[in-house]
Write an enzyme that holds these catalytic residues in place. Structure first.
Site, mmCIF file in Angstrom:
data_model
loop_
_atom_site.group_PDB
_atom_site.id
_atom_site.type_symbol
_atom_site.label_atom_id
_atom_site.label_comp_id
_atom_site.label_asym_id
_atom_site.label_seq_id
_atom_site.Cartn_x
_atom_site.Cartn_y
_atom_site.Cartn_z
ATOM 1 N N HIS A 8 0.677 -1.196 -0.119
ATOM 2 C CA HIS A 8 -0.075 -0.134 0.095
ATOM 3 C C HIS A 8 0.658 1.457 -0.140
ATOM 4 O O HIS A 8 0.394 2.313 -0.640
ATOM 5 C CB HIS A 8 -0.839 0.094 1.307
ATOM 6 C CG HIS A 8 -2.020 -1.053 1.259
ATOM 7 N ND1 HIS A 8 -3.133 -1.058 2.125
ATOM 8 C CD2 HIS A 8 -2.245 -1.914 0.213
ATOM 9 C CE1 HIS A 8 -3.616 -2.198 1.583
ATOM 10 N NE2 HIS A 8 -3.236 -2.598 0.663
ATOM 11 N N HIS A 19 -3.299 3.353 -4.486
ATOM 12 C CA HIS A 19 -2.225 3.834 -3.671
ATOM 13 C C HIS A 19 -1.223 4.647 -4.185
ATOM 14 O O HIS A 19 -0.631 5.317 -3.481
ATOM 15 C CB HIS A 19 -1.631 2.345 -3.003
ATOM 16 C CG HIS A 19 -2.451 1.323 -2.480
ATOM 17 N ND1 HIS A 19 -3.081 1.544 -1.391
ATOM 18 C CD2 HIS A 19 -3.100 0.228 -3.070
ATOM 19 C CE1 HIS A 19 -4.114 0.894 -1.152
ATOM 20 N NE2 HIS A 19 -4.018 -0.106 -1.690
#
Ligand code: RB5
Length: 370
Positions: A99, A134
């Protein structure tokens, strides 16, 4: 793959476990010290050495160790483009890579045991960065940094690093982007600003062009100097708004060749269709900069790049004024080898496909057609 490793005295013992693991995987290691367990050393010293190597792409990633992993990560995160996070377990390493795309992992000699190292480091190395939403978040962080920053795909492959999004945070560029967004400025002002911003972007866009050494005779003595190597540049504006960026770039690189690509959107399929394409004959030997002020859905930019590649273009970058995350994602997906240079990353597209807040239709504002 090359990994830079550094520690202070409190991470010294754990560093051996890290080196053993990386060597066992056949990974090239740059050991930035410490080389003795000396209580008087300071963790920022090792942290900055590793962070600089990652930031300047001398290493694909970094491992930093101190007592907790906290101090080295605070220090490393001061270096532009570095994303360092303490990972006391494998799950943290997985999430921080997937992430947050961390390119430096930090470990604490006082909080984890040497036998935990293989699982934590292995997870960090083997987990891919997920990109997508992300990447959009990382780009927002990158935008907050003061200098020009790169957010890359963090795949581990590095030679050469491609597929970056480079956002220009230079104050002059930001100042001019602020003015050009204003709907009340005249066509003349819009034109001048677009040209000026494109000119300011040239410095960063051309940063990695290769140089070669030549000999020059000054009125005083002979000396070595450097000149751009090879066939140099081609700039390719996407008609019609891309035309507004050409003169600003040519002012600084007057010998660049200029190609043109024209695309329209098929009203039925909504796909971009080529109506004009004229490129320099030696396009395959040149560094190509595709110019399009607005990167909205990315459909036409991606099609323009495909067209140029089909005609032999190899080293392609995209230079835009304002981009939406959707456009960046599309171009990176279709062309993972292409760097995107932008002056501002905006929030999203509206239902008509306009960038929000954007600046409206760049073509209309440039040519006064609305
Ligand atoms: C050094 O004793 C220790 O404070 C340092 O290694 C670290 O834990 C910093 O975060």
């Amino acid at each position: 793959m090359k990994i830079a490793v550094g520690c202070d005295h409190a991470g010294f013992v754990l560093k051996s476990a890290v080196l053993d693991f990386l060597n066992g995987r056949g990974i090239e290691v740059v050991d930035c010290g410490a080389f003795t367990e000396d209580k008087s050393d300071d963790y920022p010293d090792a942290a900055f050495q590793v962070a600089r190597r990652v930031s300047e792409e001398e290493a694909d990633g970094g491992v930093l160790l101190c007592g907790t992993g906290a101090g080295v990560s605070i220090a490393a995160n001061k270096v532009s483009g570095v994303r360092a996070v303490p990972c006391p377990n494998a799950e943290m390493a997985r999430l921080a890579k997937a992430h947050n795309g961390i390119n430096v992992i930090t470990l604490g000699g006082r909080v984890i045991k040497p036998e935990q190292v293989p699982e934590i480091l292995g997870t960090w190395l083997d987990t891919p960065f997920e990109g997508g939403r992300h990447l959009q978040r990382l780009n927002k962080i990158a935008q907050a940094e003061h200098s020009t920053l790169c957010v890359g795909p963090l795949s581990g492959a590095r030679e050469p690093v491609k597929g970056r999004t480079v956002i220009f945070n230079h104050p002059l560029v930001q100042h001019k982007v602020g003015i050009i967004r204003d709907k009340s400025i005249s066509v003349k002002q819009f034109r001048e600003l677009l040209e000026e911003i494109a000119g300011l972007m040239v410095y960063e866009v051309t940063r990695s062009l290769p140089l070669t050494e030549i000999e020059v005779e000054t009125p005083i003595a002979k000396t070595k100097a450097r000149t751009l190597e090879g066939k140099k540049l081609a700039i390719v504006p996407v008609l019609r708004a891309g035309l507004g960026m050409v003169d600003g770039i040519l002012r600084l690189v007057p010998n660049a060749k200029v190609g043109h690509v024209g695309l329209y959107r098929d009203p039925e399929t909504l796909n971009p269709v080529e109506y004009y394409c004229k490129l320099p004959q030696d396009i395959e030997e040149r560094d190509i900069f595709v110019l399009d002020p607005m990167l909205a859905t990315g459909g036409s930019a991606s099609a323009a790049i495909s067209l140029i590649k089909k005609r032999g273009g190899k080293k392609v970058s995209l230079v835009c004024l304002i981009a939406a995350p959707e456009g960046i994602e599309r171009v990176h997906k279709d062309h993972p080898d292409v760097d995107i240079f932008i002056a501002a990353l905006d929030s999203h597209l509206n239902e008509h496909g306009y960038i929000v807040p954007g600046l409206g239709d760049a073509g209309d504002r440039l040519f006064g057609t609305k």
